[in-house]
Design a protein around this motif. Structure first.
Motif, PDB file in Angstrom:
ATOM      1  N   ALA A 110       0.235   4.517  -4.403  1.00  0.00           N
ATOM      2  CA  ALA A 110      -0.363   5.272  -3.303  1.00  0.00           C
ATOM      3  C   ALA A 110      -0.674   6.706  -3.723  1.00  0.00           C
ATOM      4  O   ALA A 110      -1.753   7.232  -3.437  1.00  0.00           O
ATOM      5  CB  ALA A 110       0.577   5.265  -2.093  1.00  0.00           C
ATOM      6  N   ASP A 169      11.469   5.963  -1.036  1.00  0.00           N
ATOM      7  CA  ASP A 169      10.562   5.156  -0.218  1.00  0.00           C
ATOM      8  C   ASP A 169      10.015   5.959   0.958  1.00  0.00           C
ATOM      9  O   ASP A 169      10.571   5.954   2.050  1.00  0.00           O
ATOM     10  CB  ASP A 169      11.320   3.924   0.294  1.00  0.00           C
ATOM     11  N   GLU A 172       3.526   5.168   2.631  1.00  0.00           N
ATOM     12  CA  GLU A 172       2.482   5.184   1.617  1.00  0.00           C
ATOM     13  C   GLU A 172       1.280   6.002   2.051  1.00  0.00           C
ATOM     14  O   GLU A 172       0.583   6.573   1.201  1.00  0.00           O
ATOM     15  CB  GLU A 172       2.053   3.746   1.271  1.00  0.00           C
ATOM     16  N   ASP A 175       2.118   9.407   0.976  1.00  0.00           N
ATOM     17  CA  ASP A 175       1.949   9.522  -0.469  1.00  0.00           C
ATOM     18  C   ASP A 175       0.485   9.726  -0.834  1.00  0.00           C
ATOM     19  O   ASP A 175       0.145  10.546  -1.686  1.00  0.00           O
ATOM     20  CB  ASP A 175       2.471   8.257  -1.165  1.00  0.00           C
ATOM     21  N   THR A 176      -0.390   8.953  -0.201  1.00  0.00           N
ATOM     22  CA  THR A 176      -1.814   9.039  -0.507  1.00  0.00           C
ATOM     23  C   THR A 176      -2.381  10.398  -0.132  1.00  0.00           C
ATOM     24  O   THR A 176      -3.141  11.004  -0.898  1.00  0.00           O
ATOM     25  CB  THR A 176      -2.591   7.920   0.217  1.00  0.00           C
ATOM     26  N   THR A 355       6.214   0.861  -7.371  1.00  0.00           N
ATOM     27  CA  THR A 355       4.968   0.277  -6.904  1.00  0.00           C
ATOM     28  C   THR A 355       4.149  -0.132  -8.092  1.00  0.00           C
ATOM     29  O   THR A 355       3.946   0.664  -9.008  1.00  0.00           O
ATOM     30  CB  THR A 355       4.183   1.287  -6.057  1.00  0.00           C
TER      31      THR A 355
END
Length: 359
Positions: A110, A169, A172, A175-176, A355
């Motif tokens: 991500a 964790d 996502e 994260d992106t 990932t």
């Protein structure tokens, strides 16, 4: 968390890439008669044998070695060092990236996706709007300060960084978005000016904020730097042009880095990343000291003080990122502790995740 079987490797893709590259290179030196030009620049090929290993085994692109050798040792222009970094990494880092993808190594998917998007916009804008206005001395200082502070970080925190497992964790989508911002800002500034740096930025976010394993952080940083190197050299060739001496140095160094960077990816799995990181960190600090000593007459006392303050500012930024990562990890653990008893099985899942991005 269930452990999935390792995906099948596709190393034939990497061997195909090598075959295509060396076919083109042999055509240039044998058929086009460019062997004398390649032979004339043999010192750069020797230097990049070390640089390409660092490119594949650490979050530091081959330009991290190529830039100071051209600019500090061979007394070439900073613009040449930047353009050469783009050119040589477009082979070495690309070769390492293909090797990583062919081996199906775990990546921070991500964050990498976001960085690819952000740098696709930021890097060309930086080449057009930022780099032309940055004086040559500033290019040297940007490189020296960024990588010097990065070296100090590893000499200070290498045990902690090397001890991480998996990856914290987060969401996502978060994260992106973080990757988009980091890719845009670093592409428009440090990468467009020095030819390197986005790999360091993404790696730093991964190890300090996301607490990522080096086996995830370094391959991810290699791939984003490979992409930016190709984008950077193509943009400059198409619109702004490159320094005239780049091609000769590239011709000598390219066949070395095509194998050297993937070799770094492979060998570091055998000897461990910590010793390599420490050696390269010392080199980064060394080039910072060398640059300040070499340019002290031009910098003066004021320039030297500002350079040291810039290093301290970078280190402060690294520590803030580390503190931010600790807060985020604490929030995640607290949320897991608040889960109802019925979700106890979920609670036992570790808060780390690798990932994998399929090639």
């Amino acid at each position: 968390m269930s452990i999935l079987p390792a995906p099948k490797r596709r190393l034939w893709i990497w061997f195909l890439w090598l075959g295509l590259f060396y076919t083109v290179w042999l055509w240039l030196v044998a058929i086009k008669g460019l062997w004398p030009e390649a032979r004339e620049n043999w010192p750069m090929a020797l230097a990049m044998a070390i640089g390409s290993y660092a490119a594949g085994s650490t979050p530091m692109g081959g330009g991290t070695v190529g830039f100071p050798i051209l600019v500090l040792l061979f007394n070439k222009s900073a613009e040449l060092g930047r353009d050469f970094s783009f050119a040589v990494q477009s082979i070495g880092m690309t070769s390492a990236a293909i090797f990583i993808l062919a081996r199906r190594q775990p990546l921070a998917g991500a964050l990498l996706k976001g960085a690819l998007i952000g740098s696709s916009i930021g890097l060309p804008l930086g080449i057009f709007l930022v780099a032309p206005w940055v004086p040559a001395l500033w290019i040297k200082l940007v490189f020296a300060v960024v990588w010097g502070s990065f070296g100090i970080l590893h000499l200070w925190r290498v045990n902690e960084i090397a001890s991480h497992e998996g990856m914290t964790d987060f969401d996502e989508r978060w994260d992106t978005r973080l990757g988009v911002v980091a890719g845009f800002v670093s592409g428009a500034t440090v990468v467009s000016v020095s030819g390197v740096g986005i790999d360091m930025v993404i790696y730093t976010i991964l190890v300090l904020v996301c607490r990522a394993d080096l086996k995830i952080a370094i391959p991810t940083s290699v791939i984003i730097m490979a992409y930016c190197s190709v984008l950077g050299i193509l943009t400059k060739m198409a619109f702004t042009g490159v320094q005239s001496e780049v091609f000769g140095n590239w011709l000598a160094a390219a066949p070395v880095v095509a194998l050297g960077a993937p070799l770094g990816v492979f060998v570091v799995d055998l000897i461990g990343r910590k010793p390599t990181l420490l050696v390269v960190a010392v080199l980064c600090v060394g080039q910072l000291v060398w640059t300040l000593v070499r340019e002290q007459a031009v910098l003066g006392v004021t320039g030297l003080v500002l350079s040291v303050l810039a290093v301290l500012a970078c280190l402060y930024g690294f520590e803030r990122l580390r503190a931010w990562g600790a807060v985020l990890v604490g929030e995640i653990r607290r949320k897991k502790e608040e889960l109802p008893a019925s979700n106890e099985a979920t609670k036992e899942s570790p808060e780390i995740r690798p990932t994998v991005v399929d090639s």
